[in-house]
Enzyme design. Structure first.
Site: not given
Length: 140
Positions: A93, A95, A99, A101
């Site tokens: 990961q 960041v 999140h 994708h």
């Protein structure tokens, strides 16, 4: 959250090269700056959440409803025949802000297999032990 790249996008999208696709009170979606294919989106919760297991129950449905809708939009908008939807938690990961994708896919697009090695359980008993451990960890 101070120092979080994606939180900075939520707070000030004009202060970056962000190409925003969607924003509301639940989620922000933007084009990945290094896409696998054109239309590759990242969908992030507006509220800082580091990993999936920290996403509050009351945001899970609304967040993934956005992911669902954006997946359909990526497929339709790019003319893709399908999509790849994925997320990492901690490992790989890049960041530390949840999140997802959303990647448009087409037959013979060159994206092959998985990005990690696949293995097998040594036997049925080993598989059952792992399944039992996961079931025991499952929370309402």
């Amino acid at each position: 959250m101070t120092g979080c790249l994606f939180c900075s996008f939520v707070a000030d999208p004009a202060g970056s090269d962000l190409v925003e696709v969607h924003r509301d009170e639940v989620a922000l979606a933007f084009l990945d700056h290094r896409p696998l294919f054109p239309g590759h989106l990242l969908v992030v919760p507006v509220r800082h959440v580091a990993v999936l297991t920290e996403l509050p129950a009351e945001l899970t449905g609304p967040f993934f409803e956005r992911v669902r809708r954006l997946t359909a939009a990526v497929e339709e908008g790019t003319g893709a025949r399908g999509s790849f939807v994925a997320m990492n938690n901690r490992v790989s990961q890049s960041v530390p802000h949840l999140h997802v994708h959303v990647v448009p896919r087409n037959p013979k697009d060159g994206l092959r297999g998985f990005f990690w090695p696949r293995t097998r359980y040594p036997d049925r008993a080993a598989a059952e032990r792992v399944a039992a451990a996961v079931r025991a960890a499952l929370r309402p």
